[in-house]
Scaffold this active site. Structure first.
Site, PDB file in Angstrom:
ATOM      1  N   GLY A  17       0.788  -1.222   0.000  1.00  0.00           N
ATOM      2  CA  GLY A  17       0.000   0.000   0.000  1.00  0.00           C
ATOM      3  C   GLY A  17       0.824   1.279   0.000  1.00  0.00           C
ATOM      4  O   GLY A  17       1.842   1.395  -0.688  1.00  0.00           O
ATOM      5  N   ILE A  18       0.370   2.251   0.784  1.00  0.00           N
ATOM      6  CA  ILE A  18       1.027   3.556   0.836  1.00  0.00           C
ATOM      7  C   ILE A  18       2.460   3.425   1.325  1.00  0.00           C
ATOM      8  O   ILE A  18       3.371   4.079   0.799  1.00  0.00           O
ATOM      9  CB  ILE A  18       0.218   4.522   1.726  1.00  0.00           C
ATOM     10  CG1 ILE A  18      -1.108   4.890   1.040  1.00  0.00           C
ATOM     11  CG2 ILE A  18       1.021   5.788   2.026  1.00  0.00           C
ATOM     12  CD1 ILE A  18      -2.046   5.712   1.909  1.00  0.00           C
ATOM     13  N   ASN A  81       3.710   5.167   9.133  1.00  0.00           N
ATOM     14  CA  ASN A  81       2.648   4.831   8.188  1.00  0.00           C
ATOM     15  C   ASN A  81       1.778   3.666   8.653  1.00  0.00           C
ATOM     16  O   ASN A  81       0.598   3.611   8.324  1.00  0.00           O
ATOM     17  CB  ASN A  81       3.258   4.498   6.832  1.00  0.00           C
ATOM     18  CG  ASN A  81       2.277   3.811   5.908  1.00  0.00           C
ATOM     19  OD1 ASN A  81       1.370   4.429   5.359  1.00  0.00           O
ATOM     20  ND2 ASN A  81       2.426   2.498   5.745  1.00  0.00           N
ATOM     21  N   TYR A 152     -11.241   4.472  14.234  1.00  0.00           N
ATOM     22  CA  TYR A 152     -10.288   4.880  13.201  1.00  0.00           C
ATOM     23  C   TYR A 152     -10.209   6.401  13.115  1.00  0.00           C
ATOM     24  O   TYR A 152      -9.113   6.987  13.121  1.00  0.00           O
ATOM     25  CB  TYR A 152     -10.696   4.288  11.854  1.00  0.00           C
ATOM     26  CG  TYR A 152      -9.754   4.632  10.722  1.00  0.00           C
ATOM     27  CD1 TYR A 152      -8.518   4.007  10.612  1.00  0.00           C
ATOM     28  CD2 TYR A 152     -10.096   5.582   9.767  1.00  0.00           C
ATOM     29  CE1 TYR A 152      -7.646   4.305   9.581  1.00  0.00           C
ATOM     30  CE2 TYR A 152      -9.239   5.896   8.727  1.00  0.00           C
ATOM     31  CZ  TYR A 152      -8.017   5.261   8.636  1.00  0.00           C
ATOM     32  OH  TYR A 152      -7.155   5.577   7.616  1.00  0.00           O
ATOM     33  N   LYS A 156      -6.924   8.751  14.114  1.00  0.00           N
ATOM     34  CA  LYS A 156      -6.272   9.592  13.111  1.00  0.00           C
ATOM     35  C   LYS A 156      -6.335  11.071  13.500  1.00  0.00           C
ATOM     36  O   LYS A 156      -5.414  11.841  13.183  1.00  0.00           O
ATOM     37  CB  LYS A 156      -6.912   9.365  11.742  1.00  0.00           C
ATOM     38  CG  LYS A 156      -6.633   7.975  11.157  1.00  0.00           C
ATOM     39  CD  LYS A 156      -5.138   7.752  10.927  1.00  0.00           C
ATOM     40  CE  LYS A 156      -4.842   6.448  10.208  1.00  0.00           C
ATOM     41  NZ  LYS A 156      -3.413   6.258   9.899  1.00  0.00           N
ATOM     42  N   ILE A 187      -7.578   6.157  -0.974  1.00  0.00           N
ATOM     43  CA  ILE A 187      -6.411   5.796  -1.779  1.00  0.00           C
ATOM     44  C   ILE A 187      -6.516   4.313  -2.122  1.00  0.00           C
ATOM     45  O   ILE A 187      -6.831   3.492  -1.261  1.00  0.00           O
ATOM     46  CB  ILE A 187      -5.100   6.062  -1.013  1.00  0.00           C
ATOM     47  CG1 ILE A 187      -5.052   7.510  -0.526  1.00  0.00           C
ATOM     48  CG2 ILE A 187      -3.895   5.733  -1.885  1.00  0.00           C
ATOM     49  CD1 ILE A 187      -5.046   8.568  -1.613  1.00  0.00           C
ATOM     50  N   PRO A 190      -4.808  -2.124  -0.547  1.00  0.00           N
ATOM     51  CA  PRO A 190      -5.490  -3.329  -0.060  1.00  0.00           C
ATOM     52  C   PRO A 190      -6.348  -3.083   1.180  1.00  0.00           C
ATOM     53  O   PRO A 190      -7.202  -3.910   1.503  1.00  0.00           O
ATOM     54  CB  PRO A 190      -4.326  -4.275   0.271  1.00  0.00           C
ATOM     55  CG  PRO A 190      -3.221  -3.841  -0.633  1.00  0.00           C
ATOM     56  CD  PRO A 190      -3.348  -2.346  -0.706  1.00  0.00           C
TER      57      PRO A 190
END
Length: 260
Positions: A17-18, A81, A152, A156, A187, A190
């Site tokens: 991913g990112i 990340n 979540y 964040k 984005i 997965p």
């Protein structure tokens, strides 16, 4: 000279991913990149592809960070990340009324505790030179409410705030250690697979998820990585305590309709 040619960079959750996109972008810009992930095989595979070192790292584990610090006592850049949504094992109740305390704590343990431990490690690992860049991957969800993903969103939002605290602390300590946050929206990684599924209606689900995004598409991991390269580089040496959103325009105001 490449933009990161003299820097040692650590990326957490870099197995896919990112995180993987950031590791690739850093390596392309000449950095030495330590690829870390809780999933050893994925970290090892990417490190082999890039010709870079790798390390097993569970960001929520204080002992893991202590071991990592012993192996890598001085660095120039850390990208915090690694993170979870809470939906990795399928759809679950994460709204404010039905979420369990266990699930709430599990998301915060990885996302928030992991970022706190990473920032703490990075400050110590950058003190030797008195300079460096800490990049925390937050989310658009950290700037607005998300009814179906309360933990979540909360985690964040806390990362967004902690990034500013770290930036101010380092400045107070007369250290040129910068700390900034990046806030991606949808984005294509997965992480979305449990919600999108792999059936014939996946395309329709994707379209529905970005219907209120002015640019009408998912972002790509490489687009987030480009911001990370900027923040890691000396080009951004006057940027600290700031936040960069990459959301296709969704936070600009009301959703836009394409001109027909």
């Amino acid at each position: 000279m490449k933009r990161l040619g003299d820097k040692l960079c650590v990326v957490t959750g870099a197995g896919r991913g990112i995180g993987a996109a950031i590791a690739r972008a850093f390596a392309a810009e000449g950095a030495r990149v330590v690829v870390t992930d809780k999933n050893g095989p994925s970290a090892q595979a990417l490190a082999a592809e890039l010709g870079q070192p790798w390390a097993l790292l569970d960001v929520a584990g204080e002992a893991d960070w202590a071991r990592f610090a012993a192996a890598w006592p001085a660095i120039d850049v850390l990208v915090n990340n690694a993170g979870v949504t809470g939906f990795e094992d399928g759809v679950a109740a994460h709204d404010p009324e039905h979420a369990t305390l266990e699930d709430w704590r599990a998301v915060h343990h990885v996302n928030l505790d992991g970022t706190f431990l990473g920032c703490r490690y990075a400050i110590g690992a950058m003190r030797a030179t008195g300079a460096g860049s800490i990049i925390n991957i937050s989310s658009r969800s950290g700037m607005i409410g998300i009814p179906a993903a309360a933990a979540y969103a909360s985690s964040k939002a806390a990362i967004r705030n902690h990034s500013k605290t770290v930036a101010l602390y380092c400045a107070q300590e007369k250290l040129a250690i910068r700390c900034n946050s990046i806030h991606p929206a949808a984005i294509r990684t997965p992480m979305w697979d449990p919600m999108l599924g792999d059936g014939p209606d996946r395309s329709a689900r994707e379209a529905a998820l970005v219907a209120d995004t002015p640019l009408r598409r998912f972002g790509e991991p490489e687009e987030v990585a480009a911001l990370a390269v900027l923040l890691a580089s000396d080009e951004a040496r006057y940027m600290t305590g700031t936040e960069l959103t990459i959301d296709g325009g969704i936070l600009a105001g009301s959703a836009a309709s394409p001109v027909r």
